[in-house]
Design a protein around this motif. Structure first.
Motif, PDB file in Angstrom:
ATOM      1  N   ILE A   1      11.367   6.201  10.384  1.00 43.54           N
ATOM      2  CA  ILE A   1      11.467   6.702   8.987  1.00 43.54           C
ATOM      3  C   ILE A   1      12.294   5.380   8.352  1.00 43.54           C
TER       4      ILE A   1
ATOM      5  N   ALA B   1      10.757   4.269   1.370  1.00 44.37           N
ATOM      6  CA  ALA B   1       9.531   3.733   0.853  1.00 44.37           C
ATOM      7  C   ALA B   1       9.615   3.490  -0.761  1.00 44.37           C
ATOM      8  N   SER B   2      10.632   4.023  -1.397  1.00 49.10           N
ATOM      9  CA  SER B   2      10.838   3.507  -2.812  1.00 49.10           C
ATOM     10  C   SER B   2      12.564   4.070  -3.010  1.00 49.10           C
TER      11      SER B   2
ATOM     12  N   GLU C   1      11.468  13.565  -1.149  1.00 49.66           N
ATOM     13  CA  GLU C   1      10.920  12.992   0.208  1.00 49.66           C
ATOM     14  C   GLU C   1       9.786  11.855   0.026  1.00 49.66           C
ATOM     15  N   GLN C   2       9.450  11.901  -1.171  1.00 44.00           N
ATOM     16  CA  GLN C   2       8.445  10.812  -1.627  1.00 44.00           C
ATOM     17  C   GLN C   2       9.214   9.262  -1.700  1.00 44.00           C
ATOM     18  N   ASN C   3      10.601   9.220  -1.448  1.00 43.56           N
ATOM     19  CA  ASN C   3      11.373   8.048  -1.127  1.00 43.56           C
ATOM     20  C   ASN C   3      11.352   7.654   0.110  1.00 43.56           C
ATOM     21  N   PHE C   4      10.921   8.393   0.952  1.00 47.25           N
ATOM     22  CA  PHE C   4      10.841   8.084   2.578  1.00 47.25           C
ATOM     23  C   PHE C   4       9.456   7.872   2.995  1.00 47.25           C
ATOM     24  N   GLY C   5       9.334   7.307   3.989  1.00 43.84           N
ATOM     25  CA  GLY C   5       8.031   7.217   4.670  1.00 43.84           C
ATOM     26  C   GLY C   5       7.982   7.210   6.278  1.00 43.84           C
TER      27      GLY C   5
ATOM     28  N   GLU D   1       6.605   6.001   9.694  1.00 41.08           N
ATOM     29  CA  GLU D   1       5.811   5.174  10.377  1.00 41.08           C
ATOM     30  C   GLU D   1       5.595   5.164  11.940  1.00 41.08           C
TER      31      GLU D   1
ATOM     32  N   GLY E   1      10.816  -0.525   2.522  1.00 38.45           N
ATOM     33  CA  GLY E   1       9.934  -0.848   3.475  1.00 38.45           C
ATOM     34  C   GLY E   1      10.827  -0.563   4.769  1.00 38.45           C
TER      35      GLY E   1
ATOM     36  N   GLU F   1      11.204  14.198  12.543  1.00 41.69           N
ATOM     37  CA  GLU F   1      10.164  14.670  11.226  1.00 41.69           C
ATOM     38  C   GLU F   1      10.970  15.547  10.250  1.00 41.69           C
TER      39      GLU F   1
END
Length: 340
Positions: A11, A14-15, A23-27, A29, A71, A318
């Motif tokens: 994890i 992301a921003s 949740e959009q601040n995480f990604g 991979e 990132g 997750e």
């Protein structure tokens, strides 16, 4: 990579968040599992610690540690199982404490891990009551707060990993412990299970009045985990020569603008001056030399049942992001952990 080994889920940031993270601040991979080279060990993460400091690391603002790059892997303390070892003294199956971050596999050198021996206690205590949060409580209370028998110690976030230890240690030193927590369930836990003398709900409309009533002789030590309006209310009650260990500012980390109203800094400085307060910020990483004394004293208290703790466990990497967002909103009870 061996064909029978899965991919490594990670994890990343992301921003950068503006205000409360989403949740959009995480990604999530997926990458190949790293290979342990000479002098390295391959770890499978079994437990991940979630802590408020991670929110500060998501910001680009200058701090005591570098920010996570966009990132980059989310940082975090972990307990890992050795899968492969090229280091004498470590073998497959050993459990080690490290800072492998939010991922399922990691490669580490021997100087960045510590083989675990919790002396019969659950291994997870190495991330909580007998880990960084417990040491934070121990150092801040003993070295800065220095409570004396009969004094009143107030701790914010009293149902959390740090605050819960602070209040119990204060009680064992003969002080009166008053917690501040969010909601009736947490306040009941702080008083009924942890043994604090009182706990005040900061979400209640009469919070300031209830806090003053619980501290009718004023406050001698304030262990500040949150800042914000909670700290404002406690500062009004500080006695002359009170001590204030500044541990965390989670109540302000998600602010996107300065608070409305007059500048409170002059009034705060005047209070510090006229009441001769000792206000000291501290970072636990400056105090690792106290770890052996901490483990000896607090470890014995945990084993004897004199110091209690609770763990708030989430299953699966997750689900780490929603668990972390819940932590920032005060939804956890005790030490927040993710079981992988």
């Amino acid at each position: 990579m061996r064909k029978d080994m899965p991919l490594n889920r990670r994890i990343v940031l992301a921003s950068r968040p503006e205000g409360l993270p989403t949740e959009q601040n995480f990604g999530m991979e997926q990458a190949s599992i790293p290979v342990a080279g000479p002098g390295q060990i391959l770890l499978k993460t079994r437990w991940l610690s979630l802590d408020p400091y991670m929110r500060a690391r998501m910001s680009a603002a200058k701090s005591y540690t570098p920010p996570i790059e966009v990132g980059g892997l989310m940082v975090g303390g972990t307990i890992g199982e050795v899968v492969e070892s090229n280091v004498p003294g470590f073998q497959a199956g050993d459990l080690v404490l490290s800072n492998s971050g939010w991922q399922e596999y990691a490669v580490a050198g021997p100087k960045s891990v510590h083989k675990l021996d919790t002396d019969g206690l659950p291994v997870t205590t190495a991330l909580g009551v007998l880990g960084m949060p417990g040491l934070t409580a121990y150092v801040g209370l003993n070295d800065i707060g220095q409570p004396k028998p009969g004094e009143t110690v107030v701790v914010s976030a009293a149902a959390g990993a740090v605050g819960s230890v602070v209040g119990q240690l204060a009680k064992l030193k003969g002080a009166r412990a008053v917690g501040i927590a969010g909601g009736a369930e947490k306040c009941a836990f702080v008083v009924d299970e942890l043994g604090f003398d009182a706990c005040v709900d900061y979400k209640a409309p009469n919070f300031k009045e209830a806090l003053a009533a619980a501290c009718d002789n004023g406050v001698d030590v304030y262990f500040d985990n949150v800042g914000g309006r909670v700290a404002d209310a406690v500062f009004d009650l500080l006695n002359t020569f009170a001590r204030v260990p500044l541990c965390g500012r989670i109540g302000n980390l998600n602010d996107t603008a300065l608070p409305e109203g007059p500048d409170r800094v002059p009034a705060l400085l005047s209070t510090i001056l006229t009441r001769r307060l000792h206000v000291q910020g501290f970072i636990v990483s400056d105090h690792w030399h106290r770890n052996d004394a901490f483990l000896e004293e607090v470890g014995a208290l945990v084993k004897s049942g004199q110091l209690r703790y609770r763990e708030d466990v989430t299953e699966g990497l997750e689900n780490a992001v929603p668990a972390f967002l819940g932590l920032l909103q005060g939804k956890n009870l005790g030490k927040a952990l993710v079981k992988l």
